[in-house]
Design a protein around this motif. Structure first.
Motif, PDB file in Angstrom:
ATOM      1  N   VAL A   1       0.834  -1.200   0.000  1.00 22.53           N
ATOM      2  CA  VAL A   1       0.000   0.000   0.000  1.00 22.53           C
ATOM      3  C   VAL A   1       0.871   1.254   0.000  1.00 22.53           C
ATOM      4  N   GLU A   2       1.954   1.245   0.767  1.00 22.74           N
ATOM      5  CA  GLU A   2       2.861   2.388   0.798  1.00 22.74           C
ATOM      6  C   GLU A   2       3.447   2.641  -0.592  1.00 22.74           C
ATOM      7  N   LEU A   3       3.977   1.616  -1.206  1.00 20.88           N
ATOM      8  CA  LEU A   3       4.611   1.769  -2.513  1.00 20.88           C
ATOM      9  C   LEU A   3       3.600   2.158  -3.584  1.00 20.88           C
ATOM     10  N   SER A   4       2.399   1.606  -3.495  1.00 22.21           N
ATOM     11  CA  SER A   4       1.369   1.895  -4.499  1.00 22.21           C
ATOM     12  C   SER A   4       0.875   3.327  -4.411  1.00 22.21           C
ATOM     13  N   ASN A   5       0.881   3.892  -3.210  1.00 23.73           N
ATOM     14  CA  ASN A   5       0.396   5.258  -3.015  1.00 23.73           C
ATOM     15  C   ASN A   5       1.523   6.274  -2.902  1.00 23.73           C
ATOM     16  N   ARG A   6       2.735   5.821  -3.052  1.00 27.82           N
ATOM     17  CA  ARG A   6       3.913   6.675  -3.049  1.00 27.82           C
ATOM     18  C   ARG A   6       3.981   7.541  -1.799  1.00 27.82           C
ATOM     19  N   ALA A   7       3.762   6.913  -0.657  1.00 27.52           N
ATOM     20  CA  ALA A   7       3.876   7.604   0.619  1.00 27.52           C
ATOM     21  C   ALA A   7       4.158   6.580   1.700  1.00 27.52           C
ATOM     22  N   THR A   8       5.143   6.851   2.528  1.00 22.31           N
ATOM     23  CA  THR A   8       5.388   5.971   3.658  1.00 22.31           C
ATOM     24  C   THR A   8       4.278   6.175   4.684  1.00 22.31           C
ATOM     25  N   LYS A   9       4.124   5.213   5.587  1.00 20.11           N
ATOM     26  CA  LYS A   9       3.008   5.270   6.534  1.00 20.11           C
ATOM     27  C   LYS A   9       3.048   6.514   7.411  1.00 20.11           C
TER      28      LYS A   9
ATOM     29  N   ASN B   1       9.529  14.902 -16.525  1.00 19.76           N
ATOM     30  CA  ASN B   1       9.318  14.881 -15.079  1.00 19.76           C
ATOM     31  C   ASN B   1       7.894  15.304 -14.727  1.00 19.76           C
ATOM     32  N   PRO B   2       7.366  14.785 -13.628  1.00 15.65           N
ATOM     33  CA  PRO B   2       6.018  15.189 -13.205  1.00 15.65           C
ATOM     34  C   PRO B   2       6.031  16.594 -12.611  1.00 15.65           C
ATOM     35  N   TYR B   3       4.869  17.189 -12.535  1.00 23.66           N
ATOM     36  CA  TYR B   3       4.726  18.461 -11.835  1.00 23.66           C
ATOM     37  C   TYR B   3       4.434  18.126 -10.374  1.00 23.66           C
ATOM     38  N   GLY B   4       5.381  18.417  -9.504  1.00 21.92           N
ATOM     39  CA  GLY B   4       5.199  18.068  -8.094  1.00 21.92           C
ATOM     40  C   GLY B   4       5.528  16.602  -7.857  1.00 21.92           C
ATOM     41  N   LEU B   5       4.738  15.955  -7.024  1.00 22.66           N
ATOM     42  CA  LEU B   5       4.994  14.573  -6.644  1.00 22.66           C
ATOM     43  C   LEU B   5       4.590  13.606  -7.748  1.00 22.66           C
ATOM     44  N   ALA B   6       5.356  12.540  -7.878  1.00 16.57           N
ATOM     45  CA  ALA B   6       5.047  11.514  -8.866  1.00 16.57           C
ATOM     46  C   ALA B   6       4.039  10.520  -8.300  1.00 16.57           C
ATOM     47  N   SER B   7       3.233   9.964  -9.188  1.00 17.10           N
ATOM     48  CA  SER B   7       2.325   8.874  -8.841  1.00 17.10           C
ATOM     49  C   SER B   7       2.169   8.015 -10.082  1.00 17.10           C
ATOM     50  N   HIS B   8       1.895   6.745  -9.886  1.00 19.31           N
ATOM     51  CA  HIS B   8       1.700   5.895 -11.063  1.00 19.31           C
ATOM     52  C   HIS B   8       0.266   5.399 -11.180  1.00 19.31           C
ATOM     53  N   TRP B   9      -0.600   5.812 -10.259  1.00 17.58           N
ATOM     54  CA  TRP B   9      -2.023   5.494 -10.349  1.00 17.58           C
ATOM     55  C   TRP B   9      -2.847   6.770 -10.377  1.00 17.58           C
ATOM     56  N   ASP B  10      -3.837   6.791 -11.245  1.00 18.86           N
ATOM     57  CA  ASP B  10      -4.817   7.867 -11.286  1.00 18.86           C
ATOM     58  C   ASP B  10      -6.012   7.414 -10.458  1.00 18.86           C
ATOM     59  N   LEU B  11      -6.222   8.061  -9.322  1.00 23.20           N
ATOM     60  CA  LEU B  11      -7.317   7.677  -8.435  1.00 23.20           C
ATOM     61  C   LEU B  11      -8.566   8.440  -8.840  1.00 23.20           C
TER      62      LEU B  11
ATOM     63  N   GLY C   1     -13.009   7.790  -9.791  1.00 25.86           N
ATOM     64  CA  GLY C   1     -14.129   6.849  -9.796  1.00 25.86           C
ATOM     65  C   GLY C   1     -14.031   5.889  -8.635  1.00 25.86           C
ATOM     66  N   ASP C   2     -14.090   4.602  -8.936  1.00 23.44           N
ATOM     67  CA  ASP C   2     -14.069   3.597  -7.887  1.00 23.44           C
ATOM     68  C   ASP C   2     -12.777   2.803  -7.834  1.00 23.44           C
ATOM     69  N   GLY C   3     -11.771   3.227  -8.583  1.00 20.15           N
ATOM     70  CA  GLY C   3     -10.554   2.431  -8.596  1.00 20.15           C
ATOM     71  C   GLY C   3      -9.323   3.231  -8.943  1.00 20.15           C
ATOM     72  N   ALA C   4      -8.275   2.521  -9.375  1.00 23.07           N
ATOM     73  CA  ALA C   4      -7.008   3.146  -9.738  1.00 23.07           C
ATOM     74  C   ALA C   4      -6.652   2.734 -11.157  1.00 23.07           C
ATOM     75  N   PHE C   5      -6.182   3.691 -11.953  1.00 24.26           N
ATOM     76  CA  PHE C   5      -5.880   3.443 -13.349  1.00 24.26           C
ATOM     77  C   PHE C   5      -4.449   3.877 -13.645  1.00 24.26           C
ATOM     78  N   SER C   6      -3.728   3.046 -14.389  1.00 20.47           N
ATOM     79  CA  SER C   6      -2.307   3.263 -14.624  1.00 20.47           C
ATOM     80  C   SER C   6      -2.040   4.547 -15.405  1.00 20.47           C
ATOM     81  N   LYS C   7      -0.970   5.247 -15.021  1.00 21.07           N
ATOM     82  CA  LYS C   7      -0.510   6.434 -15.732  1.00 21.07           C
ATOM     83  C   LYS C   7       0.638   6.119 -16.698  1.00 21.07           C
ATOM     84  N   VAL C   8       1.095   4.878 -16.700  1.00 25.01           N
ATOM     85  CA  VAL C   8       2.206   4.495 -17.567  1.00 25.01           C
ATOM     86  C   VAL C   8       1.704   4.307 -18.998  1.00 25.01           C
TER      87      VAL C   8
END
Length: 284
Positions: free
Chosen positions: A84-92, A246-256, A258-265
């Protein structure tokens, strides 16, 4: 006094905007190692987890999240929180800054199931091996004959020293190397170094790894586990694609949404048609 207060406020603002922590490379080693065992599994489906209003402290939020993920089917055991930490790009420690988290519906043992990279990349099936660095999501994906064998997080060059884009190839490698960018009197030791752009001295290597930022001087940081794996896996001449900006600000690989997560790759349709980065630093 006012100056001290302003400094504190600026520090807190910086933490809220950019601070997402660093990968605990030792703790995450078991998660990263659970890859490359035959054909990649089907990707998991995701749901958005919202912290309950009753969980008002960071500790209470973490307890509630842990209870939720422990209730879901699958394996992964004590590594579920790490996923969950790695998927959301944030440590607990930074979960308190989040309103929602992407959580898998099930927890299979193979980390590739949580990958934003497709399990099969048809356009790369003719290539024995290819290594992709996506600067926009700050991730990498490694393929053999079009099949995903590994993926993970990276930290590429910051905006002022951005990692050049294009198509490269792995060249020389060295287990340990001291960075030429270290200030006088300091030593920055790099491990599991694999060069892919000798004219600019650009490598992939192990170093401290922020979970969601491009911060290097141009090279591409990986975790100890991933850099050591790549050191053994990649061959001299293995294509390396550095795609997107490079991303603007923080990087993420999921677009949150609707009801789920969708890849940004987004992978290129013609991998070997990506411009030669050793001759031109044009972005793909």
């Amino acid at each position: 006094m006012k100056e001290k207060l302003m400094t504190v406020l600026l520090m807190l603002a910086a933490i809220g905007t950019y601070g997402q922590g660093y990968v605990d490379q030792k703790a995450m080693a078991d998660v990263f190692q659970l890859q490359g065992m035959g054909k990649a599994p089907e990707p998991v489906q995701w749901h958005l987890y919202t912290f309950p209003k009753s969980a008002k402290t960071a500790k209470a939020r973490l307890v509630a999240l842990q209870h939720h993920i422990d209730s879901l089917p699958g394996t992964m055991g004590t590594n579920r929180l790490g996923v969950v930490e790695l998927s959301n790009r944030a440590t607990k420690g930074y979960f308190a800054q989040k309103t929602q988290l992407a959580v898998p519906n099930v927890f299979p043992d193979d980390f590739r199931a949580y990958s934003p990279y497709p399990a099969y990349w048809r356009e790369a099936e003719s290539l024995p091996k290819i290594f992709v660095i996506d600067k926009y999501t700050q991730t990498f994906g490694a393929y053999e004959g079009g099949n995903l064998v590994r993926w993970g997080l990276v930290s590429s060059g910051k905006d002022a020293t951005e990692t050049p884009g294009g198509r490269f190839a792995f060249g020389w490698k060295q287990e340990t190397r001291n960075s030429s960018e270290a200030p006088e009197g300091e030593t920055w030791q790099l491990r599991w170094v694999y060069n892919f752009f000798p004219q600019r001295g650009i490598h992939v290597h192990q170093y401290s790894l922020p979970v969601a930022q491009a911060v290097s001087h141009g090279c591409v940081r990986m975790s100890e586990t991933e850099a050591k794996w790549n050191y053994s896996w990649a061959d001299k001449g293995t294509p390396v694609l550095v795609i997107n900006g490079n991303p603007y600000g923080l990087a993420s690989h999921w677009d949150l949404s609707g009801d789920g997560a969708f890849s940004k790759v987004i992978l290129p349709f013609d991998p070997m048609g990506v411009p030669d980065g050793t001759k031109s630093v044009a972005m793909y």
